[in-house]
Design an enzyme around this catalytic site. Structure first.
Site, PDB file in Angstrom:
ATOM      1  N   SER A 210       0.816  -1.220   0.000  1.00  0.00           N
ATOM      2  CA  SER A 210       0.000   0.000   0.000  1.00  0.00           C
ATOM      3  C   SER A 210       0.847   1.266   0.000  1.00  0.00           C
ATOM      4  CB  SER A 210      -0.940   0.008   1.206  1.00  0.00           C
ATOM      5  OG  SER A 210      -0.201  -0.085   2.419  1.00  0.00           O
TER       6      SER A 210
ATOM      7  N   HIS B  22       0.967   5.239   6.880  1.00  0.00           N
ATOM      8  CA  HIS B  22       0.665   5.802   5.563  1.00  0.00           C
ATOM      9  C   HIS B  22       0.763   7.332   5.588  1.00  0.00           C
ATOM     10  CE1 HIS B  22      -1.216   1.772   5.600  1.00  0.00           C
ATOM     11  NE2 HIS B  22      -0.775   1.741   4.355  1.00  0.00           N
TER      12      HIS B  22
ATOM     13  N   ASP C 269      -2.990   6.374  12.353  1.00  0.00           N
ATOM     14  CA  ASP C 269      -2.210   5.641  11.361  1.00  0.00           C
ATOM     15  C   ASP C 269      -0.902   6.388  11.148  1.00  0.00           C
ATOM     16  OD1 ASP C 269      -1.039   4.533   9.112  1.00  0.00           O
ATOM     17  OD2 ASP C 269      -2.885   4.399   7.961  1.00  0.00           O
TER      18      ASP C 269
END
Length: 434
Positions: free
Chosen positions: A165, A413, A410
């Site tokens: 990702s 990311h 998070d």
């Protein structure tokens, strides 16, 4: 300072030589041709040796190679190059500079291709400070990203990002950097299982992302349902995914995060279809070495170095423990709005450094031309650039999470636009100015 010059006398040459005759003073045409060839070869091979030495500038002790074999690797110009990075310039070493005038290279609201997990403004981030920092290499400048040049270069070609990702974030960043130059009815983005394809129709070009978090076949290969804690990777299986990568002109690999399980990796020696599976356990760095060797072998067998370019993006840092950069205990990237100012900050522990050593050892021994994009240190400073709590969550938040934002931030990311646009500026620089 006195120069240590070498005079004819010091070389032992007899200075009482007779003047040459008029016949011997003339250079024969054959000798002129020979001198011209020597001059041409020195320029050509000198450039190629310089290029090779820059392929892995961050690995301090690559194995020695016979010079004649090194020259043979790069006797032709580097594909897609229009110039070269100036002598002594390390684009990956530098500092972050606040630059209000520069701003982001595109607006979040202008790019419809950003996943809701990365649209921080849409999901409530109250400031845009993270969008106004420019990477300034030491002693040189980063070439300005030129979207027109990039699109023209991709005309009639395929470019692909392969990995997890984080590589998908870099892929989407590049699409956002380019799509404004393409009319609305001449572009599209489609997903086919593990493959996502952005098509620029009037350029007959595609920019693609292929989900393969380990590069090798694994039980985490489903592009949507892959949150598996008991991860299994199949040894020698890169062709399972690699058949989908064939024919690309530019490929950008990454793999790192999914190897960091904190325990031994399970490696499958047979097939996932076997009723009784033959599984061995490897340390993370041993398993990672296996994958790196498989990738290098695949590149050697499937990519033409005279026509294609291969890149590998290094580890993307996470910022899950603020105590590591002098913050409070129990904190993380939540509420961080500025990069680190300590240029001596060195992200990662022994596990991360071990992985970096594996990359250095495998690439250093390889004669395959893979350009290393070392984004690790420069990204390590950017504790402010993560999505934190400003993203669409997979599941509804619990009352406990809502009461303690740090618990669900998070810190892996990155918001777009943001840091990953700089990754693509570095990719642009190494593609056109190796």
């Amino acid at each position: 300072m006195r120069k240590n010059t070498i005079t004819p006398k010091r070389l032992g040459v007899n200075m009482q030589m007779k003047p040459p005759s008029s016949r011997s003073s003339r250079l024969s045409p054959l000798l002129l041709i020979l001198l011209a060839f020597i001059l041409f070869a020195s320029v050509l091979y000198g450039h190629n040796l310089l290029f090779i030495s820059r392929q892995h500038p961050h690995f301090s002790d690559p194995p020695a190679r016979p010079p004649e074999k090194v020259v043979r690797l790069q006797q032709k110009a580097v594909p897609f190059a229009i110039g070269r990075t100036e002598e002594g310039c390390d684009l990956f070493s530098g500092r972050w500079v606040r630059d209000e005038a520069a701003g982001p290279l595109y607006e979040e609201s202008e790019c419809p291709y950003i996943q809701p997990q990365l649209t921080c403004q849409e999901h409530g981030r109250p400031e845009k400070e993270y969008q106004h920092w420019r990477w300034q290499p030491d002693g040189c400048d980063l070439p300005k990203f030129n979207a027109s040049l990039m699109l023209e270069t991709l005309r009639g070609k395929r470019m692909m990002f392969v990995g997890d990702s984080l590589n998908r974030g870099q892929y989407v960043s590049l699409v956002c950097l380019l799509h404004r130059l393409i009319p609305q009815d001449a572009k599209s983005m489609e997903t086919f299982d593990s493959l996502t394809v952005f098509t620029a129709k009037n350029y007959n070009a595609t920019i693609e992302f292929y989900w393969a978090p380990f590069l090798l076949e694994s039980n985490s290969d489903n592009a949507v349902i892959h949150r598996i804690t008991d991860r299994i990777v199949r040894k020698g299986s890169i062709n399972k995914h690699g058949r989908n990568w064939k024919g690309v002109d530019i490929i950008v690999f990454n793999t790192y995060l999914w190897w960091m399980t904190g325990s031994k990796m399970k490696i499958l020696l047979g097939s996932f279809d076997d009723k009784v599976k033959d599984i061995v356990h490897m340390s993370a760095d041993e398993a990672y070495r296996m994958a790196m060797k498989s990738m290098v072998k695949w590149v050697k067998q499937n990519m033409d170095p005279n026509k294609t370019r291969v890149f590998f993006t290094s580890m993307s840092p996470s910022h899950t423990k603020s105590i590591e950069w002098g913050g409070r205990e129990g904190g993380n990237c939540y509420n961080e709005t500025r990069p680190m100012e300590d240029v001596m900050y060195d992200w990662g522990g022994e596990a991360e450094r071990s992985i970096m050593r594996v990359i250095g050892q495998v690439f250093g021994k390889s004669r395959v031309g893979i350009t290393f994009l070392n984004i690790t240190r420069l990204s390590g400073y950017r504790k402010d650039a993560h999505t934190s709590i400003y993203k669409k969550q997979w599941n509804p938040l619990t009352p406990q999470q809502l009461a303690n934002p740090t618990s669900y931030a998070d810190c892996v990311h990155w918001c777009l636009p943001g840091l990953q646009d700089t990754w693509n500026e570095l990719l642009f620089a190494k593609l056109f100015y190796p």
